[in-house]
Each structure stands twice: as structure tokens, then as C-alpha cells.
Design an enzyme around this catalytic site. Structure first.
Site, PDB file in Angstrom:
ATOM      1  N   SER A 170      16.663 -53.558  23.304  1.00  0.00           N
ATOM      2  CA  SER A 170      16.774 -52.764  21.888  1.00  0.00           C
ATOM      3  C   SER A 170      18.296 -53.038  21.861  1.00  0.00           C
ATOM      4  O   SER A 170      19.137 -54.416  21.944  1.00  0.00           O
ATOM      5  CB  SER A 170      16.072 -51.248  21.612  1.00  0.00           C
ATOM      6  N   ARG A 240      13.988 -38.744  13.199  1.00  0.00           N
ATOM      7  CA  ARG A 240      13.956 -39.075  14.685  1.00  0.00           C
ATOM      8  C   ARG A 240      12.317 -38.674  13.968  1.00  0.00           C
ATOM      9  O   ARG A 240      12.221 -39.906  14.302  1.00  0.00           O
ATOM     10  CB  ARG A 240      14.262 -37.710  15.799  1.00  0.00           C
ATOM     11  N   ASP A 386       5.428 -55.527  18.291  1.00  0.00           N
ATOM     12  CA  ASP A 386       6.541 -54.823  17.920  1.00  0.00           C
ATOM     13  C   ASP A 386       7.165 -55.622  16.039  1.00  0.00           C
ATOM     14  O   ASP A 386       7.487 -56.305  16.330  1.00  0.00           O
ATOM     15  CB  ASP A 386       8.067 -54.722  19.033  1.00  0.00           C
ATOM     16  N   HIS A 419       7.624 -50.969  19.205  1.00  0.00           N
ATOM     17  CA  HIS A 419       8.814 -51.393  19.922  1.00  0.00           C
ATOM     18  C   HIS A 419       8.790 -50.893  21.218  1.00  0.00           C
ATOM     19  O   HIS A 419      10.128 -50.932  22.342  1.00  0.00           O
ATOM     20  CB  HIS A 419      10.289 -50.608  18.733  1.00  0.00           C
ATOM     21  N   ASP A 420       8.041 -49.584  21.494  1.00  0.00           N
ATOM     22  CA  ASP A 420       8.522 -48.942  22.355  1.00  0.00           C
ATOM     23  C   ASP A 420       7.804 -49.888  23.557  1.00  0.00           C
ATOM     24  O   ASP A 420       8.082 -48.889  25.073  1.00  0.00           O
ATOM     25  CB  ASP A 420       7.766 -47.612  22.606  1.00  0.00           C
TER      26      ASP A 420
END
Length: 466
Positions: A170, A240, A386, A419-420
Site C-alpha cells: 500500500s 477510519r 482490491d 485491499h487488506d
């Protein structure tokens, strides 16, 4: 903690740099600290060092534990350790916390030296007792280039002239990419995971919403919440929550939460009712307890500013002009050969294709110019689900590297975590990183040409993009 593959208990180290640091924003830090963790042993030639660059909410604590009672391992513990993908039996691994962070390196939560008046024994002009103040909002905006610059200074302090590899996921992948551009002679391998050559307008928009959540919190106090004894908790929670939505996928959220209700029935109110709401609030609240709001603002701005092609405007303009001219000739020929009844529709279509293709060619030309002088080998990893930094963005990097004859391996990993995914222990992904780090280094132009041909053949067979 005693399980196979753990680096065990680790102790962070702090390096102080007394020399002034001039940043891209033209402001200067009079001095700064970097906090790091290291795993494994540096060999006598200092040739086995691997630098780990962290993502937005990451820190120097990438692997192992801080004490025997510590229940949570470092954020990349499944990647780093004995016999893992980044094998500490083989490599000396260094993870550094970036300046501007809130985990020990100089940042908004550290003391601003300008607030210390040694001659007056910490007395202000009215002769009243005055305590040193943290930087807070006075900490300058930093960029990916600034981080890489400080990491190079750390390399000098550690006596590491050339990194075996620079690795990041990332935002960490952006740093790895910037390393290859800014210090081409100081790394042999570059691993760019779940990253992008620059942020899209949509990604910048997500970051802006997150920042506004913090800036509009009445407890933000223009960034001086620590001095005021407040904290923009609500704003940071919202920021967040917005970010976390982009890290996951619709399918993953559907599989994990669906439309399940927390209490099993509608409550007809605005409190938490759905399980996914509960999850997002929990993630936001936990994050707000461990992260600094000013740091969040700084980090997202650094993401927005990232563009490794900014220093190569002339080459971009030339290539883009040539590409546009070639495209125009092709379009004219196409239009002239079309039927008159389709003329207007075709012109509209061509205009759309013209603009899109020109943009694509300009981006490719810019990346080619930036990568022209790089000397390392690359591994680029993306993940199928992602959508924050989609595989197409990684492919832009790969296309530019191949167009300039650079040795690059690319793998698009099928994973459900969005994405994680770069944080998960996925065998194909971990195997690709391990294999790349341990493979022989390509040193001559003939080998480079062979590698390029092999990569092109693999692309044609869909092997490299599978």
C-alpha cells in the site's frame, strides 16, 4: 510466542539525527528521531539487509512481540520471521517508523524544539512558567520523497550502502517505488505490493472526506487538542470508518455480515442495528485509541501528493505530444473511411477514445521517464478484489517498466480480502515474495533482455497476470 517462525521478543531502537532536514514543502526540521526495529543478523558484507516500509496506520513494529505478556504480534508477523517469506535466518530486516507518525519518530505528538527557550530556562516573555509544547498542527507536511530521504540517512547510519531489497505494501509500496527512482544505486530489488503509481481522483476524494471528518470535529481545536485537553475522537472514528470501507470488498462484507441484525430485530432508531455498523464503529473506536489525528491528516496528504514522475516533465511532454500526433493521424484515417450516416456518432466516439488514450499514453510516458534510470529488479503484486488500488494500477507500473526494459515480475493474486489482502497469509502471495527475494540477481544486459522476453511471453500466456 514460542511457535516456529517467530522472531520472539524485540526491542525498538531510536536514532537521533542532529542535522537539519529540508523537506519538499521547503520547511526544515532542525533535528529528528527515527524509531526502528530489526530482525535477523546483518552479515559481514552488509549485503543481506531488507528494508520494510509501512502503510498509513503501520509502525516500526512489523514482527515479534515487545514483551512476554504481549498478545499482539507485529503487523506483518506472518511475512517476517525464521523460514517465512522474508526469512530472518537469511536476511537482516529493518522496519522504520516514518517522521510525522505517532509511534516514536518525530511527528505532531513530539516536542517542538521551538517551544523550548533554554536561555530563559523555559520561561516565556511574561516570566510565567511555560512547558515545552508538542508540534501539533505546526509539524510540516511531509511527502513520500521525504520519508525515503530519511530512510536513506538511516541507511548511512547503519552502514548499509545497498539494500538487498526494499519492500512495502500500500503506502509502503509507494515508498519502495520512490526508493528505486531516487536512489537507483542503493537497492537491488524492489517489492511493490497492493500499491499504485499515484492516487486516482476517487482515492483523493476518500481521503478528503476522512480529513474533513477530523477537521470539523469541535474537539479538534485547530489541531491543538492536546494543549486544550481534548481529542477529536468522533472525527477520527469517522475517518477510519470511511477508510475501512475502502479496504474491504462488497462480497467480503456480504459474506461476513450480510444484513444481519445485532439484536435480531429492527429497533427503529439511529443506534447500531446491523452487524456491519457495529463492526465499523468498533474498528473506528479502537483506531481512535491508538492513533493521532494530526498524524492521520499528514499521512493522507502524503498519499495524495505521491507522484514519482513529477521530476520528469520534459520527457513526459515530448512523449505525450508524439503519442497524441500518432493518435490523431489514426483517428483521421478512421473517420474518413467511415460511412457518412455514421459520421457524427463516430466523431463523438473517437473524441472520447482520443482523450482517454492520450491520458493513458501521457501516464505511461511519465512513468517510463521516471523508471528510465532505475537499476533494480521489481516484483509487483496486486490482488483481484482490491478496488482501492485495483490491479490495473499495478499493471500501469509493470507496463512502464517493461517498456523501458527493466526486469519485472508481476503476479495478480486471487484473494477475497480486498485491499487488506497484503496483510494476509496467502500461500501464492507469500511464495512469490520468498522466491523473488532468494532468486539470483540479474546483472548483465543480456540477462535483462532475456528476462524481459520471458516476462512478455508470460504476459501473452496470461501466466504473469493470472
Amino acid at each position: 510466542m514460542d511457535s516456529v517462525g517467530s522472531v520472539g521478543i524485540v526491542t525498538p531502537q531510536i536514532f537521533h539525527f542532529a542535522e537539519p532536514l529540508t523537506l519538499e514543502c521547503n520547511r526544515t526540521l532542525p533535528s529528528f528521531d527515527l524509531i526502528i526495529e530489526t530482525y535477523g543478523t546483518l552479515n559481514s558484507e552488509k549485503s543481506n539487509a531488507v528494508l520494510i516500509c509501512h502503510a498509513l496506520s503501520g509502525s516500526h513494529h512489523a514482527a515479534g512481540f515487545h514483551s512476554a505478556d504481549d498478545k499482539k504480534a507485529g503487523w506483518w508477523d506472518n511475512m517476517i520471521g525464521p523460514n517465512k517469506a522474508i526469512d530472518t535466518n537469511r536476511f537482516y530486516v529493518v522496519c522504520v517508523n516514518n517522521i510525522g507518525s505517532c509511534f516514536g519518530s518525530t511527528g505532531p505528538t513530539t516536542i517542538n524544539p521551538d517551544s523550548i527557550d533554554s536561555d530563559q530556562n523555559h520561561l516565556n516573555k511574561s516570566n510565567q512558567s511555560s512547558k515545552p509544547q508538542v508540534y501539533g498542527p505546526d509539524f510540516p507536511l511531509v511527502t513520500i520523497k521525504d520519508w525515503v530521504k530519511t530512510q536513506a540517512m538511516l541507511s548511512d547510519r547503519l552502514g548499509i550502502d545497498v539494500w538487498h531489497a526494499v519492500v512495502g505494501g500500500s503506502m509502503g509500496g509507494m515508498q519502495a517505488l520512490q526508493w528505486s527512482v531516487d536512489y537507483p544505486n542503493r537497492l537491488k530489488r524492489c517489492v511493490v505490493i497492493a500499491s499504485t503509481p499515484k492516487l486516482s481522483a476517487q482515492n483523493i476524494a476518500f481521503n478528503e472526506v476522512a480529513r474533513q471528518s477530523i477537521l470539523s470535529d469541535p474537539d479538534f481545536k485547530e489541531g491543538r487538542y492536546l494543549q486544550a485537553g481534548t481529542y477529536p475522537r468522533r472525527g477520527l472514528i469517522l475517518a477510519r470508518m470511511v477508510g475501512h470501507i475502502t479496504y474491504l470488498t462488497d462480497d467480503a462484507m456480504k459474506a461476513k455480515f450480510g444484513r444481519d441484525l445485532k439484536s435480531g430485530k429492527f429497533m427503529y432508531g439511529y443506534d447500531v442495528e446491523f452487524q456491519v455498523e457495529s463492526y465499523l464503529r468498533y474498528q473506528g473506536e479502537r483506531f481512535s485509541e491508538n492513533f493521532d489525528a494530526n498524524t492521520y491528516l499528514l499521512m493522507t496528504k502524503a498519499l495524495d501528493y505521491f507522484d514519482p514522475t513529477r521530476d520528469y516533465p520534459s520527457a513526459v511532454a515530448t512523449d505525450a505530444t508524439e503519442s497524441a500526433a500518432q493518435l490523431e493521424d489514426s483517428i483521421v484515417t478512421s473517420v474518413e473511411s467511415s460511412k457518412k450516416s455514421m459520421q457524427h456518432a463516430l466523431e463523438d466516439t473517437v473524441a472520447t477514445i482520443d482523450e482517454s488514450e492520450q491520458n493513458r499514453q501521457q501516464e505511461l510516458s511519465a512513468l517510463k521517464a521516471a523508471f528510465a534510470h532505475t537499476q533494480c529488479q521489481y516484483l509487483v503484486v496486486s490482488f483481484t478484489t482490491d478496488w482501492r488500488f485495483a490491479p490495473e494500477r499495478s499493471q500501469e507500473i509493470v507496463d512502464a517498466l517493461m517498456a523501458t526494459g527493466k526486469p519485472v515480475n508481476y503476479i495478480n493474486v486471487d484473494a477475497p480480502h480486498g485491499h487488506d489482502s497484503f496483510l494476509f497469509d496467502i500461500p501464492r502471495y507469500m511464495g512469490a515474495v520468498r522466491g523473488f527475494l532468494t532468486a539470483p540477481f540479474i546483472t548483465d544486459s543480456k540477462s535483462r533482455h532475456s528476462a524481459k522476453s520471458t516476462n512478455q511471453n508470460s504476459q501473452q500466456k496470461a501466466g504473469a497476470r493470472s
